[in-house]
Design an enzyme around this catalytic site. Structure first.
Site, PDB file in Angstrom:
ATOM      1  NE  ARG A   1       2.035   9.092   3.944  1.00  0.00           N
ATOM      2  CZ  ARG A   1       1.361  10.063   2.913  1.00  0.00           C
ATOM      3  NH1 ARG A   1       1.975  11.375   3.090  1.00  0.00           N
ATOM      4  NH2 ARG A   1       0.592   9.909   2.204  1.00  0.00           N
TER       5      ARG A   1
ATOM      6  CG  PHE B   1      -4.426  -1.196   0.933  1.00  0.00           C
ATOM      7  CD1 PHE B   1      -5.419  -1.653  -0.070  1.00  0.00           C
ATOM      8  CD2 PHE B   1      -4.665  -1.661   2.049  1.00  0.00           C
ATOM      9  CE1 PHE B   1      -5.917  -2.487   0.032  1.00  0.00           C
ATOM     10  CE2 PHE B   1      -5.485  -2.745   2.367  1.00  0.00           C
ATOM     11  CZ  PHE B   1      -6.292  -3.110   1.532  1.00  0.00           C
TER      12      PHE B   1
ATOM     13  CG  ASP C   1      -3.644   4.740   3.458  1.00  0.00           C
ATOM     14  OD1 ASP C   1      -4.797   5.023   3.842  1.00  0.00           O
ATOM     15  OD2 ASP C   1      -2.718   5.730   3.056  1.00  0.00           O
TER      16      ASP C   1
ATOM     17  CG  ASN D   1      -6.427  -8.867  -3.875  1.00  0.00           C
ATOM     18  OD1 ASN D   1      -6.711  -8.613  -2.753  1.00  0.00           O
ATOM     19  ND2 ASN D   1      -7.473  -9.049  -4.791  1.00  0.00           N
ATOM     20  CB  ALA D   2      -3.937  -6.127   0.395  1.00  0.00           C
TER      21      ALA D   2
ATOM     22  CB  CYS E   1      -9.612   7.645   2.619  1.00  0.00           C
ATOM     23  SG  CYS E   1      -9.779   6.623   1.392  1.00  0.00           S
TER      24      CYS E   1
ATOM     25  CG  ASP F   1      -0.876  -0.514  -4.496  1.00  0.00           C
ATOM     26  OD1 ASP F   1      -0.981   0.571  -3.691  1.00  0.00           O
ATOM     27  OD2 ASP F   1      -1.493  -0.743  -5.462  1.00  0.00           O
TER      28      ASP F   1
HETATM   29  N1  SAH Z   1      -0.741   4.496   1.614  1.00  0.00           N
HETATM   30  C1  SAH Z   1      -0.810   5.403   0.612  1.00  0.00           C
HETATM   31  C2  SAH Z   1      -2.258   5.414  -0.107  1.00  0.00           C
HETATM   32  C3  SAH Z   1      -2.874   4.448  -0.452  1.00  0.00           C
HETATM   33  S1  SAH Z   1      -4.027   4.598  -1.831  1.00  0.00           S
HETATM   34  C4  SAH Z   1      -0.160   6.906   0.828  1.00  0.00           C
HETATM   35  O1  SAH Z   1       0.181   6.943   2.137  1.00  0.00           O
HETATM   36  O2  SAH Z   1      -0.343   7.616  -0.017  1.00  0.00           O
HETATM   37  C5  SAH Z   1      -4.849   2.907  -1.968  1.00  0.00           C
HETATM   38  C6  SAH Z   1      -4.071   2.147  -2.539  1.00  0.00           C
HETATM   39  O3  SAH Z   1      -4.721   0.642  -2.543  1.00  0.00           O
HETATM   40  C7  SAH Z   1      -3.799   2.190  -4.091  1.00  0.00           C
HETATM   41  O4  SAH Z   1      -2.429   2.457  -4.464  1.00  0.00           O
HETATM   42  C8  SAH Z   1      -4.495   0.951  -4.782  1.00  0.00           C
HETATM   43  O5  SAH Z   1      -3.808   0.541  -6.002  1.00  0.00           O
HETATM   44  C9  SAH Z   1      -4.458   0.013  -3.687  1.00  0.00           C
HETATM   45  N2  SAH Z   1      -5.162  -1.109  -3.882  1.00  0.00           N
HETATM   46  C10 SAH Z   1      -6.440  -1.189  -3.903  1.00  0.00           C
HETATM   47  N3  SAH Z   1      -7.097  -2.415  -3.938  1.00  0.00           N
HETATM   48  C11 SAH Z   1      -6.046  -3.404  -3.344  1.00  0.00           C
HETATM   49  C12 SAH Z   1      -6.005  -4.586  -3.106  1.00  0.00           C
HETATM   50  N4  SAH Z   1      -7.001  -5.545  -3.180  1.00  0.00           N
HETATM   51  N5  SAH Z   1      -4.543  -5.015  -2.604  1.00  0.00           N
HETATM   52  C13 SAH Z   1      -3.712  -4.350  -2.596  1.00  0.00           C
HETATM   53  N6  SAH Z   1      -3.672  -2.932  -2.962  1.00  0.00           N
HETATM   54  C14 SAH Z   1      -4.832  -2.416  -3.366  1.00  0.00           C
END
Ligand code: SAH
Length: 390
Positions: A207, A223, A294, A273-274, A334, A245
């Site tokens: 970060r 995400f 992420d 939805n991303a 990850c 998210d």
């Molecule tokens: N960036 C965060 C960790 C992300 S974990 C950190 O630094 O801690 C992954 C995230 O992606 C989760 O919160 C999950 O809800 C989200 N996610 C999963 N599929 C998704 C989608 N299609 N669109 C948007 N978000 C999504």
């Protein structure tokens, strides 16, 4: 003690120090074998290999805890191992928050312990480690005198071991909404209902890597979960930050965290939805100085690896198209199933499709409180890449 003999031909994995012994690698068993038993592991001709815990219900029949014949597995063993792990974190400067025990990488297979200042969150993901929970809790009490310990064993992988899913207190009850410091910022951690143990500590160093590229930038982060990358972007001088998210509760948490740090006006979060919105926004011609991705692992099994490859390629392609010429893409993965070389190949494929040239800025891995043991591929799981998109 029951003795487990390996077949004559021992896998390279076990020879190299990996602690897992699959049932099909075992030649014979002498003595009774119940789930959770401590057993001695020997070569077919009787040479000592290690001592570990067994579970006849699991594909992984034995997980090795020690390769030292003199070492007994008892309360003292767990106190020693956890003390060693803590010493290592302290040496590296991870004192307030850290992954205190990273399973195999700390020679305690299937055990995860995250430390959030005075609070500890624990996962015991195999039967043979689960039954040592009282010893593990006692060790934490001895070393840290914690304000609270919580068990997040609400994970499906436990069922492969014949274990129920469960979460709850392993200490006197406490307020499970806690606040931690990271890189000079503050974050709410919900150890009871948050994802996994409540917070992703593995990106804590990554970060900081966005510090220079986000200055004065319009930033899009997909995400976002707790909003941690996005709030760092605001802290490092971004002009505007939009975090996405799919989960409403993640957006609520991220918004609360932005407010906690006084960045409620710079950071906005949306529950979408991303995959869908990134595609649409590229069509609409939206452009950002920095796009951060992420995403989750997309798959947990090697059989579905193609699903992960497709997911990573797709989201990176969509993300890249939203980056202004000369802007930056911050992208991560990850899952240990996609090793670093493959991850870079996927990003390269996405760049070809997007007809963009990439200049690598940083390529790194998980924070060092999640150690990587050479020869144990699965301990090396996080990829964190920043590229300039030309
Ligand atoms: N960036 C965060 C960790 C992300 S974990 C950190 O630094 O801690 C992954 C995230 O992606 C989760 O919160 C999950 O809800 C989200 N996610 C999963 N599929 C998704 C989608 N299609 N669109 C948007 N978000 C999504």
């Amino acid at each position: 003690m029951t003795t487990v003999y390996l077949k004559k031909k021992i896998s390279r994995r076990i020879e190299n120090g990996h602690p897992w012994v699959f049932a099909n690698e075992v030649g014979k068993v002498e003595g009774p074998l119940d789930g959770g038993d401590i057993v001695d592991l020997l070569t077919h001709d009787g040479k000592f290999v290690g001592r570990g815990y067994a579970n006849p219900r699991s594909q992984i029949l034995v997980r090795i805890l020690t390769r030292n014949r003199q070492e007994e597995i008892n309360e003292g063993f767990f106190l020693n191992r956890i003390s060693e792990a803590w010493r290592y974190r302290q040496q590296l400067g991870y004192t307030e928050n850290c992954r205190l025990i990273f399973g195999e990488a700390d020679f305690l297979p299937a055990l995860i312990i995250d430390k959030f200042n005075d609070y500890f969150v624990l996962q015991t993901l195999a039967l043979g480690i689960d039954i040592w929970k009282p010893a593990i809790v006692k060790a934490l009490e001895t070393i840290f005198q914690p304000k609270g310990i919580y068990e997040r064993n609400d994970v499906p992988v436990r069922e492969l071991e014949g274990l129920p899913q469960h979460k709850g207190f392993l200490s006197a009850p406490f307020d499970t909404n806690i606040i931690i410091n990271e890189n000079g910022l503050r974050f709410h951690v919900d150890v009871e209902n948050g994802q996994k143990t409540g917070y992703f500590l593995d990106q804590q160093d990554n970060r900081r890597a966005i510090q220079h590229i986000v200055k004065g930038a319009d930033v899009l982060g997909a995400f976002t979960y707790t909003g941690t990358f996005e709030i760092h972007a605001a802290h490092y001088g971004a002009k505007s930050v939009l975090g996405l998210d799919i989960s409403e509760s993640a957006v609520t948490q991220a918004t609360r965290n932005a407010e906690l740090n006084g960045y409620g006006d710079i950071c906005t979060f949306q529950a979408v939805n991303a995959f869908d919105v990134l595609k649409q926004w590229a069509k609409d011609g939206r452009q950002y100085d920095v796009v951060m991705l992420d995403p989750p692992a997309f798959t947990k099994s090697r059989e579905n690896i193609q699903k992960a490859i497709t997911g990573y390629k797709e989201i990176n392609l969509r993300g890249m198209k939203l980056v202004k010429k000369g802007g930056f893409l911050v992208t991560t993965s990850c899952t240990n199933l996609v090793q670093p070389e493959l991850f870079l190949e996927i990003i390269e494929m996405a760049a070809k499709d997007a007809k963009r040239t990439l200049r690598q800025v940083v390529f790194q891995t998980q924070a060092s409180d999640h150690p990587i043991i050479w020869g144990q591929e699965n301990t090396h799981y996080l990829k964190f890449l920043i590229v300039q998109v030309l």
